[in-house]
Motif scaffolding. Structure first.
Motif, PDB file in Angstrom:
ATOM      1  N   LEU A   1       5.380  14.981   9.620  1.00  0.00           N
ATOM      2  CA  LEU A   1       4.274  14.748   8.688  1.00  0.00           C
ATOM      3  C   LEU A   1       4.183  13.290   8.234  1.00  0.00           C
ATOM      4  O   LEU A   1       3.115  12.678   8.276  1.00  0.00           O
ATOM      5  N   ARG A   2       5.310  12.712   7.833  1.00  0.00           N
ATOM      6  CA  ARG A   2       5.263  11.315   7.353  1.00  0.00           C
ATOM      7  C   ARG A   2       4.832  10.366   8.464  1.00  0.00           C
ATOM      8  O   ARG A   2       4.121   9.397   8.223  1.00  0.00           O
TER       9      ARG A   2
ATOM     10  N   ASP B   1       0.837  -1.199   0.000  1.00  0.00           N
ATOM     11  CA  ASP B   1       0.000   0.000   0.000  1.00  0.00           C
ATOM     12  C   ASP B   1       0.876   1.255   0.000  1.00  0.00           C
ATOM     13  O   ASP B   1       2.105   1.168   0.035  1.00  0.00           O
ATOM     14  N   THR B   2       0.206   2.400  -0.018  1.00  0.00           N
ATOM     15  CA  THR B   2       0.849   3.700   0.166  1.00  0.00           C
ATOM     16  C   THR B   2       0.179   4.378   1.355  1.00  0.00           C
ATOM     17  O   THR B   2      -0.984   4.071   1.676  1.00  0.00           O
ATOM     18  N   THR B   3       0.906   5.262   1.995  1.00  0.00           N
ATOM     19  CA  THR B   3       0.305   6.015   3.090  1.00  0.00           C
ATOM     20  C   THR B   3      -0.628   7.082   2.525  1.00  0.00           C
ATOM     21  O   THR B   3      -0.460   7.521   1.396  1.00  0.00           O
ATOM     22  N   PRO B   4      -1.597   7.510   3.326  1.00  0.00           N
ATOM     23  CA  PRO B   4      -2.443   8.621   2.891  1.00  0.00           C
ATOM     24  C   PRO B   4      -1.603   9.902   2.843  1.00  0.00           C
ATOM     25  O   PRO B   4      -0.553   9.983   3.485  1.00  0.00           O
ATOM     26  N   THR B   5      -2.065  10.872   2.095  1.00  0.00           N
ATOM     27  CA  THR B   5      -1.363  12.151   1.996  1.00  0.00           C
ATOM     28  C   THR B   5      -2.100  13.191   2.831  1.00  0.00           C
ATOM     29  O   THR B   5      -3.290  13.421   2.618  1.00  0.00           O
ATOM     30  N   ILE B   6      -1.383  13.766   3.772  1.00  0.00           N
ATOM     31  CA  ILE B   6      -1.922  14.870   4.568  1.00  0.00           C
ATOM     32  C   ILE B   6      -1.313  16.151   4.006  1.00  0.00           C
ATOM     33  O   ILE B   6      -0.091  16.237   3.848  1.00  0.00           O
ATOM     34  N   PHE B   7      -2.145  17.115   3.718  1.00  0.00           N
ATOM     35  CA  PHE B   7      -1.655  18.387   3.184  1.00  0.00           C
ATOM     36  C   PHE B   7      -1.565  19.393   4.324  1.00  0.00           C
ATOM     37  O   PHE B   7      -2.595  19.816   4.859  1.00  0.00           O
TER      38      PHE B   7
END
Length: 158
Positions: A86-87, A70-76
């Motif tokens: 952030l990561r 999977d990939t992590t969600p992106t927080i803006f």
């Protein structure tokens, strides 16, 4: 054995940052993953915003591909002070979907992304993932296996 999630950055890890994106350091990392079949890779790189998961998975050796899950969600971030950690916040958001206390570590060249340093294999962005990094990763994975890994959780940024 329960899975250990490996949150993986690309630039500065799988190849030196700012050089040819040839993934020249990936074989060293994959050698560690092969010795720990309980590991599952979650892409935490900015590449996840540019390429689909199948395209990212294709970068890995055929035997490792099924474990890139999977990939992590992106927080803006809305403010500059939200960049620190952030990561790790994105990883915690991903882990929360799994439920429970999952075991995890991160491989990244930017220490500001991961306040929980005890879980971070910090690479030198000029070199990428090296033998020394492989040794640190192996020690962490051995500690997870033996139940001896104890990492303090990072405090939330003020």
């Amino acid at each position: 054995m329960s899975p250990v999630y490996v949150f993986l950055d690309f630039d500065g890890v799988t190849h030196p940052w700012g050089e040819v994106e040839d993934f020249r350091c990936l074989p060293e990392l994959e050698a560690v993953l092969r010795d720990y079949p309980e590991t599952r890779v979650v892409i935490a790189s900015d590449w996840r915003t540019l390429f689909s998961l199948p395209k990212l998975v294709a970068r890995f050796s055929e035997d490792i591909r099924p474990r890139v899950i999977d990939t992590t969600p992106t927080i803006f971030p809305r403010k500059p002070d939200e960049l620190y950690g952030l990561r790790e916040r994105e990883a915690h958001q991903w882990l929360a979907r799994k439920g429970g206390d999952a075991q995890w570590l991160a491989i990244d060249d930017a220490p500001g992304n991961w306040p929980t340093r005890a879980r971070l294999v910090l690479t030198d962005f000029k070199r990428g993932f090296t033998d020394e990094d492989a040794g640190r990763m192996r020690r962490m994975l051995d500690a997870f296996r033996s139940g001896e890994f104890k990492a303090p959780e990072a405090a939330a940024p003020a």
